[in-house]
Design a protein around this motif. Structure first.
Motif, PDB file in Angstrom:
ATOM      1  N   LYS A   1      -0.576  -1.049   7.571  1.00 41.17           N
ATOM      2  CA  LYS A   1      -0.621   0.411   7.566  1.00 41.17           C
ATOM      3  C   LYS A   1      -1.895   0.759   7.921  1.00 41.17           C
ATOM      4  CE  LYS A   1       3.674   1.129   5.349  1.00 41.17           C
ATOM      5  NZ  LYS A   1       4.374   1.952   3.745  1.00 41.17           N
ATOM      6  N   LEU A   2      -2.978   0.417   6.961  1.00 41.16           N
ATOM      7  CA  LEU A   2      -4.348   1.087   7.285  1.00 41.16           C
ATOM      8  C   LEU A   2      -4.693   0.617   8.662  1.00 41.16           C
ATOM      9  CD1 LEU A   2      -6.587   2.307   5.579  1.00 41.16           C
ATOM     10  CD2 LEU A   2      -7.280   0.432   4.715  1.00 41.16           C
ATOM     11  N   ALA A   3      -4.648  -0.490   8.905  1.00 39.21           N
ATOM     12  CA  ALA A   3      -5.035  -0.914  10.385  1.00 39.21           C
ATOM     13  C   ALA A   3      -4.596   0.023  11.261  1.00 39.21           C
ATOM     14  CB  ALA A   3      -4.672  -2.380  10.499  1.00 39.21           C
ATOM     15  N   ARG A   4      -3.367   0.499  11.228  1.00 38.87           N
ATOM     16  CA  ARG A   4      -2.496   1.422  12.158  1.00 38.87           C
ATOM     17  C   ARG A   4      -3.504   2.622  12.388  1.00 38.87           C
ATOM     18  NH1 ARG A   4       2.647  -1.204  11.278  1.00 38.87           N
ATOM     19  NH2 ARG A   4       3.027   0.331   9.666  1.00 38.87           N
ATOM     20  N   VAL A   5      -4.050   3.258  11.217  1.00 37.43           N
ATOM     21  CA  VAL A   5      -4.683   4.271  11.037  1.00 37.43           C
ATOM     22  C   VAL A   5      -5.887   4.361  12.095  1.00 37.43           C
ATOM     23  CG1 VAL A   5      -6.094   5.885   9.543  1.00 37.43           C
ATOM     24  CG2 VAL A   5      -3.853   5.087   8.812  1.00 37.43           C
ATOM     25  N   PHE A   6      -6.645   3.128  12.046  1.00 46.62           N
ATOM     26  CA  PHE A   6      -7.841   2.855  12.581  1.00 46.62           C
ATOM     27  C   PHE A   6      -7.594   2.696  13.896  1.00 46.62           C
ATOM     28  CE2 PHE A   6      -9.412   1.260   8.244  1.00 46.62           C
ATOM     29  CZ  PHE A   6      -9.734   2.337   8.037  1.00 46.62           C
TER      30      PHE A   6
ATOM     31  N   GLU B   1      -3.052   5.527  -0.507  1.00 42.11           N
ATOM     32  CA  GLU B   1      -4.508   5.488   0.106  1.00 42.11           C
ATOM     33  C   GLU B   1      -4.348   5.663   1.925  1.00 42.11           C
ATOM     34  OE1 GLU B   1      -7.107   5.274  -1.556  1.00 42.11           O
ATOM     35  OE2 GLU B   1      -5.797   5.439  -3.127  1.00 42.11           O
ATOM     36  N   VAL B   2      -3.402   5.035   2.318  1.00 44.20           N
ATOM     37  CA  VAL B   2      -3.084   5.248   3.733  1.00 44.20           C
ATOM     38  C   VAL B   2      -2.953   6.821   4.039  1.00 44.20           C
ATOM     39  CG1 VAL B   2      -1.611   4.857   5.732  1.00 44.20           C
ATOM     40  CG2 VAL B   2      -2.109   2.945   4.244  1.00 44.20           C
ATOM     41  N   ASP B   3      -2.156   7.604   3.429  1.00 43.28           N
ATOM     42  CA  ASP B   3      -2.155   8.935   3.695  1.00 43.28           C
ATOM     43  C   ASP B   3      -3.430   9.817   3.637  1.00 43.28           C
ATOM     44  OD1 ASP B   3       0.583   8.776   3.921  1.00 43.28           O
ATOM     45  OD2 ASP B   3       0.921   9.395   2.289  1.00 43.28           O
ATOM     46  N   ALA B   4      -4.178   9.077   2.754  1.00 43.10           N
ATOM     47  CA  ALA B   4      -5.608   9.794   2.292  1.00 43.10           C
ATOM     48  C   ALA B   4      -6.325   9.616   3.737  1.00 43.10           C
ATOM     49  CB  ALA B   4      -6.261   9.369   1.067  1.00 43.10           C
ATOM     50  N   ALA B   5      -6.274   8.453   4.035  1.00 45.44           N
ATOM     51  CA  ALA B   5      -7.237   8.059   5.228  1.00 45.44           C
ATOM     52  C   ALA B   5      -6.677   8.516   6.510  1.00 45.44           C
ATOM     53  CB  ALA B   5      -7.281   6.406   5.465  1.00 45.44           C
ATOM     54  N   ALA B   6      -5.404   8.679   6.846  1.00 43.58           N
ATOM     55  CA  ALA B   6      -5.072   9.436   7.871  1.00 43.58           C
ATOM     56  C   ALA B   6      -4.947  10.868   8.155  1.00 43.58           C
ATOM     57  CB  ALA B   6      -3.143   9.035   7.847  1.00 43.58           C
ATOM     58  N   GLY B   7      -5.210  11.502   7.042  1.00 44.29           N
ATOM     59  CA  GLY B   7      -5.293  12.897   6.838  1.00 44.29           C
ATOM     60  C   GLY B   7      -6.703  13.220   7.701  1.00 44.29           C
ATOM     61  N   LEU B   8      -7.732  12.398   7.257  1.00 46.49           N
ATOM     62  CA  LEU B   8      -9.170  12.541   7.902  1.00 46.49           C
ATOM     63  C   LEU B   8      -9.127  11.988   9.515  1.00 46.49           C
ATOM     64  CD1 LEU B   8     -11.619  11.463   4.978  1.00 46.49           C
ATOM     65  CD2 LEU B   8     -11.041  13.771   5.969  1.00 46.49           C
TER      66      LEU B   8
ATOM     67  N   SER C   1     -12.698   8.422   7.697  1.00 45.04           N
ATOM     68  CA  SER C   1     -11.663   7.695   7.038  1.00 45.04           C
ATOM     69  C   SER C   1     -12.035   6.530   6.349  1.00 45.04           C
ATOM     70  CB  SER C   1     -10.617   7.505   8.172  1.00 45.04           C
ATOM     71  OG  SER C   1     -11.046   6.800   9.221  1.00 45.04           O
ATOM     72  N   ALA C   2     -12.975   5.571   6.944  1.00 39.33           N
ATOM     73  CA  ALA C   2     -13.397   4.381   6.471  1.00 39.33           C
ATOM     74  C   ALA C   2     -14.230   4.646   5.020  1.00 39.33           C
ATOM     75  CB  ALA C   2     -14.122   3.585   7.323  1.00 39.33           C
ATOM     76  N   SER C   3     -14.945   5.755   5.246  1.00 37.60           N
ATOM     77  CA  SER C   3     -15.997   6.252   4.053  1.00 37.60           C
ATOM     78  C   SER C   3     -14.969   6.651   2.849  1.00 37.60           C
ATOM     79  CB  SER C   3     -17.150   7.159   4.284  1.00 37.60           C
ATOM     80  OG  SER C   3     -17.728   6.568   5.273  1.00 37.60           O
ATOM     81  N   LEU C   4     -14.009   7.378   3.170  1.00 35.62           N
ATOM     82  CA  LEU C   4     -13.018   7.918   2.219  1.00 35.62           C
ATOM     83  C   LEU C   4     -12.529   6.674   1.522  1.00 35.62           C
ATOM     84  CD1 LEU C   4     -11.670  10.039   0.658  1.00 35.62           C
ATOM     85  CD2 LEU C   4      -9.952   9.822   2.268  1.00 35.62           C
ATOM     86  N   PHE C   5     -12.033   5.774   2.136  1.00 34.30           N
ATOM     87  CA  PHE C   5     -11.236   4.650   1.772  1.00 34.30           C
ATOM     88  C   PHE C   5     -12.239   3.843   0.496  1.00 34.30           C
ATOM     89  CE2 PHE C   5     -10.899   0.062   1.537  1.00 34.30           C
ATOM     90  CZ  PHE C   5      -9.709  -0.187   1.200  1.00 34.30           C
TER      91      PHE C   5
END
Length: 211
Positions: free
Chosen positions: A136-141, A78-85, A99-103
């Motif tokens: 990890k997800l927070a670091r993407v944002f 899930e983190v990789d998917a958000a990070a890709g966008l 990225s938030a909408s994809l999650f």
């Protein structure tokens, strides 16, 4: 007299330990996505993976250890998917929204698994793995917000606090109450997801952004 060459013997294709481990993890993930962590039993995982229960325990001595690895694997996906966008093209606001909408959309598609990863009561070891997921997800944002501040799209702010608020809004506002809500329609859940993402963008950017 011509010498007859015997055909070379080929070793029978036996499942390798890594293959069995992958099969067990896949079976455990699928089971959790149907019944959650609490009701996912080791006997059911072994049966679904096509291995003996003793084999399962050789790879994963405890249910908690197995479920920690399930959380880690699903969370990384899930983190990789958000990070890709997040690392794609477009403004910081566009990438944050995407990225938030994809999650949110992936969570609503896999509602039982999303609920298990966020809200289901679990053992301390599994909860620790879920906290790593949130971080990890927070670091993407955080990355997107930092870029937005440098580009003067977003006002100066505490980047870590803002990213943590986005994760909290997505997890608590979306996954917790909506993942197992059988009283609302898919359309209503998607509308709620858009409202939550819009709230997050408004908080970070200081303005209303159409989604």
């Amino acid at each position: 007299m011509a010498r007859v060459t015997q055909p070379a013997r080929t070793a029978s294709a036996k499942p390798q330990p890594s293959d069995k481990r992958s099969a067990i993890l896949g079976a455990a993930r699928d089971l959790v996505s149907r019944v959650g962590f609490r009701d996912a039993q080791m006997t059911g995982v072994a049966e679904a993976a096509g291995v003996a229960l003793a084999t399962l325990y050789r790879h994963f001595p405890s249910k908690a250890g197995l479920m920690v690895e399930v959380v880690a694997a699903v969370a990384q996906r899930e983190v990789d998917a958000a990070a890709g966008l997040a690392m794609g093209d477009g403004t910081a606001a566009d990438r944050l929204a995407a990225s938030a909408s994809l999650f949110a959309s992936r969570a609503l598609l896999g509602r039982k698994l999303a609920h298990a990863l966020v809200a289901e009561p679990v053992e301390p070891d599994i909860e620790a793995a879920r906290l790593k997921y949130r971080r990890k997800l927070a670091r993407v944002f955080e990355t997107i917000i930092e870029q937005g501040i440098r580009a003067r799209e977003f006002p100066d702010q505490d980047v870590q606090a803002s990213a943590a608020c986005i994760v909290g809004s997505l997890f608590e506002g979306l996954v917790g109450p909506l993942a197992l809500d059988n009283l609302s329609t898919d359309g209503e859940r998607q509308a709620q997801a858009r409202a939550i993402v819009a709230f997050c963008l408004r908080g970070v950017s200081g303005r209303v952004i159409d989604l």
